[in-house]
Design a protein around this motif. Sequence first.
Motif, mmCIF file in Angstrom:
data_model
loop_
_atom_site.group_PDB
_atom_site.id
_atom_site.type_symbol
_atom_site.label_atom_id
_atom_site.label_comp_id
_atom_site.label_asym_id
_atom_site.label_seq_id
_atom_site.Cartn_x
_atom_site.Cartn_y
_atom_site.Cartn_z
ATOM 1 N N GLU A 90 0.818 -1.217 0.000
ATOM 2 C CA GLU A 90 0.000 0.000 0.000
ATOM 3 C C GLU A 90 0.850 1.265 0.000
ATOM 4 N N THR A 91 1.955 1.235 0.725
ATOM 5 C CA THR A 91 2.837 2.409 0.726
ATOM 6 C C THR A 91 3.349 2.673 -0.691
ATOM 7 N N MET A 92 3.759 1.604 -1.364
ATOM 8 C CA MET A 92 4.286 1.799 -2.725
ATOM 9 C C MET A 92 3.177 2.239 -3.686
ATOM 10 N N GLU A 93 1.975 1.713 -3.478
ATOM 11 C CA GLU A 93 0.855 2.137 -4.342
ATOM 12 C C GLU A 93 0.549 3.617 -4.156
ATOM 13 N N ASN A 94 0.566 4.048 -2.899
ATOM 14 C CA ASN A 94 0.300 5.468 -2.643
ATOM 15 C C ASN A 94 1.328 6.340 -3.326
ATOM 16 N N GLU A 95 2.539 5.866 -3.325
ATOM 17 C CA GLU A 95 3.610 6.642 -3.942
ATOM 18 C C GLU A 95 3.359 6.765 -5.455
ATOM 19 N N ILE A 96 2.793 5.715 -6.046
ATOM 20 C CA ILE A 96 2.481 5.787 -7.481
ATOM 21 C C ILE A 96 1.320 6.753 -7.712
ATOM 22 N N ARG A 97 0.307 6.657 -6.837
ATOM 23 C CA ARG A 97 -0.871 7.533 -7.022
ATOM 24 C C ARG A 97 -0.540 8.982 -6.747
ATOM 25 N N ASN A 98 0.156 9.226 -5.648
ATOM 26 C CA ASN A 98 0.508 10.605 -5.270
ATOM 27 C C ASN A 98 2.002 10.676 -5.048
ATOM 28 N N PRO A 99 2.745 10.827 -6.105
ATOM 29 C CA PRO A 99 4.198 10.816 -5.925
ATOM 30 C C PRO A 99 4.602 11.808 -4.842
ATOM 31 N N GLY A 100 5.474 11.358 -3.937
ATOM 32 C CA GLY A 100 5.960 12.262 -2.898
ATOM 33 C C GLY A 100 5.114 12.229 -1.642
ATOM 34 N N SER A 101 4.041 11.387 -1.613
ATOM 35 C CA SER A 101 3.146 11.440 -0.457
ATOM 36 C C SER A 101 3.700 10.697 0.734
ATOM 37 N N THR A 102 4.641 9.797 0.496
ATOM 38 C CA THR A 102 5.133 9.009 1.613
ATOM 39 C C THR A 102 6.545 9.420 1.951
ATOM 40 N N GLN A 103 6.887 9.328 3.204
ATOM 41 C CA GLN A 103 8.225 9.707 3.663
ATOM 42 C C GLN A 103 8.856 8.499 4.339
ATOM 43 N N PRO A 104 10.119 8.229 4.222
ATOM 44 C CA PRO A 104 10.995 8.886 3.276
ATOM 45 C C PRO A 104 10.777 8.328 1.884
ATOM 46 N N ILE A 105 11.192 9.076 0.895
ATOM 47 C CA ILE A 105 10.954 8.639 -0.471
ATOM 48 C C ILE A 105 12.197 7.949 -1.005
ATOM 49 N N VAL A 165 15.097 29.665 -17.002
ATOM 50 C CA VAL A 165 16.214 29.033 -17.719
ATOM 51 C C VAL A 165 15.571 28.005 -18.646
ATOM 52 N N THR A 166 15.736 28.177 -19.938
ATOM 53 C CA THR A 166 14.973 27.324 -20.862
ATOM 54 C C THR A 166 15.770 26.164 -21.443
ATOM 55 N N ASN A 167 17.087 26.155 -21.231
ATOM 56 C CA ASN A 167 17.832 25.048 -21.847
ATOM 57 C C ASN A 167 18.408 24.061 -20.829
ATOM 58 N N LEU A 168 17.761 23.980 -19.675
ATOM 59 C CA LEU A 168 18.160 22.939 -18.726
ATOM 60 C C LEU A 168 17.575 21.608 -19.176
ATOM 61 N N ALA A 169 18.318 20.525 -18.963
ATOM 62 C CA ALA A 169 17.766 19.207 -19.317
ATOM 63 C C ALA A 169 16.519 18.972 -18.470
ATOM 64 N N PRO A 170 15.431 18.400 -19.062
ATOM 65 C CA PRO A 170 14.223 18.163 -18.279
ATOM 66 C C PRO A 170 14.529 17.260 -17.078
ATOM 67 N N ARG A 171 13.786 17.469 -16.012
ATOM 68 C CA ARG A 171 14.027 16.677 -14.813
ATOM 69 C C ARG A 171 12.685 16.205 -14.275
ATOM 70 N N LYS A 172 12.655 14.965 -13.747
ATOM 71 C CA LYS A 172 11.407 14.422 -13.250
ATOM 72 C C LYS A 172 11.346 14.580 -11.742
ATOM 73 N N MET A 173 10.231 15.145 -11.273
ATOM 74 C CA MET A 173 10.053 15.239 -9.836
ATOM 75 C C MET A 173 8.646 14.810 -9.505
ATOM 76 N N ARG A 174 8.527 13.974 -8.486
ATOM 77 C CA ARG A 174 7.199 13.472 -8.078
ATOM 78 C C ARG A 174 6.450 12.912 -9.275
ATOM 79 N N GLY A 175 7.168 12.292 -10.169
ATOM 80 C CA GLY A 175 6.520 11.692 -11.332
ATOM 81 C C GLY A 175 6.160 12.682 -12.428
ATOM 82 N N LEU A 176 6.431 13.980 -12.211
ATOM 83 C CA LEU A 176 6.093 14.974 -13.235
ATOM 84 C C LEU A 176 7.370 15.538 -13.819
ATOM 85 N N GLU A 177 7.276 15.970 -15.078
ATOM 86 C CA GLU A 177 8.484 16.488 -15.703
ATOM 87 C C GLU A 177 8.555 17.998 -15.522
ATOM 88 N N SER A 178 9.751 18.486 -15.173
ATOM 89 C CA SER A 178 9.960 19.924 -15.102
ATOM 90 C C SER A 178 10.864 20.306 -16.249
#
Length: 685
Positions: A535-550, A641-654
Amino acid sequence: MDNSRKKYYLTTPIYYANSRPHVGSAYTTIVCDVIARYKRMCGFDVAYLTGTDEHGVNIERAAEKLGISPADLVNRNQQIFRDLWRLLGISYTDFVRTTEPRHAVAVQNLVRRTQRVSPDAIFKRKYEGRYCVYDNLYVSDTPEPADCQICGRPAELISEENYFFRLSAYQEKLLQLYKDQPDFVQPDFRLNEVKSFVESGLKDLSISRKTIKWGIPWPGDPEHVFYVWYDALTSYMSGIGFVDGETNSKKDSERFKKFWPADVHMIGKEIIRFHAVYWPAFLMAAFPDKKLSEYMPGRIQAHGWLLFEQEKMSKSKGNVAYAEPIVKALGNDALRYYLLREVVFGQDGNFSKDALITRYNADLANGLGNLASRVLAMVQQSLDGVVPVLDSVPDPALMGFGDEVSTSPVLVRAKYEKYDFAGALSDIWNLVARVDLFLAERRPWVQPNNESEKKSRGVILYNALQALYLITPMAHPVIPDATQKIWEQLGQPGTLADVRIDQLQWGGLKPGTRIGKPEGVFPRADKKEILERIETMENEIRNPGSTQPIAPSADSAPTAPIIPAVTGAAAAPATPAKISIEDFAKVELRAGVVKSAERIQGADKLLKLLVDIGDEVRQVLAGIALSYAPEDLVGRKVVIVTNLAPRKMRGLESNGMLLAASVGPDGKPVLCTFAEDVPAGAKVK
Ligand code: MSP
């Protein structure tokens, strides 16, 4: 390519790449993997195709919602599918993406060929009706509101000129096909449904769309893109090399020639009409000059749904279980075994993590795992780790096993052939129970008093070893990891995949074989603890970053602030090194305008922004949620800054970084902005 072996070609549906796979999508893929492994063990050269369906309005809109391009969305998601298949030990041989150029060429060529050889089959006319963007189904050919027959959601109104396929002309031919190939649709009750649908009259089908862009352009009329199902179904051909014409490489066309047509298209029951009516009709129109056996798939095999609390597991209903946490907590074999043992193939089946762990403990840990480790440990301790050499091979029936041992490979194979996986596993595990009982009766662990008792112990263990030698390959298609380990512990060389399941015989384990080191393959699981971990891992998939520590992974992100260098969250060196103007020029800075801002569930510091940078809108994640309310940011000018390599955080791309001053001891971010008016996209230097 080995042409001496019989071929077998099977496919999964190609999965919509608008979201990540769940246990329901894994089910079809696992079932196909079991068949592919089984067929290989019967000596077939198997092509197993899976892939991702990457076009259509649904994908277009999902990408728009995320503020990324459809291409970025499908690139990301197809990788999640591939990663999961690797985790689940899926032995696919081919993976097709509908955005691949080789596929687009194949789709365009199939339609060109159809127009050439069946000139009446395709025509253009105005379409007005209702369309479901989730299932890509033409729900009704009238403009009145209607709900989708598959998902129940309201269908959208379409009114546009389309290319049509003259499906109505194929009614008789389809009915004839169902007569000529009585197994074409399985199970039988599905064939009856399909027949009644066709008998009730077929309407011509729109196979192009004009108002959407994200698709394969129609040859010679690029304002139109292909209807996603025409596009997707053709992947069963393009995925194994069909291009149809001059652009085929030799390797591709040989592969296509060898494997096409498919022996089985495995599908969920909801997409039967596309496979059992549209697909054969498209093929009939494209290959009117060929014999049925040269181009028609052998079988459309429909299975039931995995249900979660009596409803179809599906992302839109929010009732999904994910496969990754289960595999990480209990291993790949646990999920595979549970799904095939518990769900009666062809029917709907309930999915429950509780039942999965119960099955795991009962059948795998206490069942096969325990049997293998007990027998192997006794052989190690009392027979010096060697399969005993007996005066004669004992008849298992005389040893009290009964016929079930020697006949079981034949019975189990017959069940695999019928896709009765639960039945095959039940037979194999009856044998496991039979051997357990045999050992309990014969008690080989009791210290022998004389030579004859010693001999008798050798005979008992010999029998138990021979039984394991049969059980292991029979169970291999379903639980490949553990069986390979047991196989090695039985002192067998090579991989089980190369063992011929159709040639298994009692006595096949050679006397004198030195066994390997016995090691447990299925540790017992503490239900409460495993459920919590899952369940902890599932929550992390549903709401990336919701569980600590990650735990950092491809999909989750560290909790670190998002604009470290500028907010000061990362300590700057005491005396920063001097850089040249050329170094500075490598950083591309632009003025941007915030179009939207929202909080990210479970991440206190992060905001998700869409920032207009003139020629595009970028999704940027910024660690400023403690300093700015999202509504205050909309319309605000920022520096990005527009030419930084994309980075993934909490499952989302920045895709960019905002500049901010870092103020006070806490490094509170204060966004850089402009006192005067600047257009979005202006260069900052
Ligand atoms: N893209 C189309 C298929 C095109 S094939 C030329 C599609 N994709 S899908 O992702 O929505 O579903 C694909 C398959 O996933 C279903 O047919 C089914 O095999 C499987 N499943 C999805 N949810 C499922 C369950 N809840 N249970 C069992 N299988 C499920 O349709």
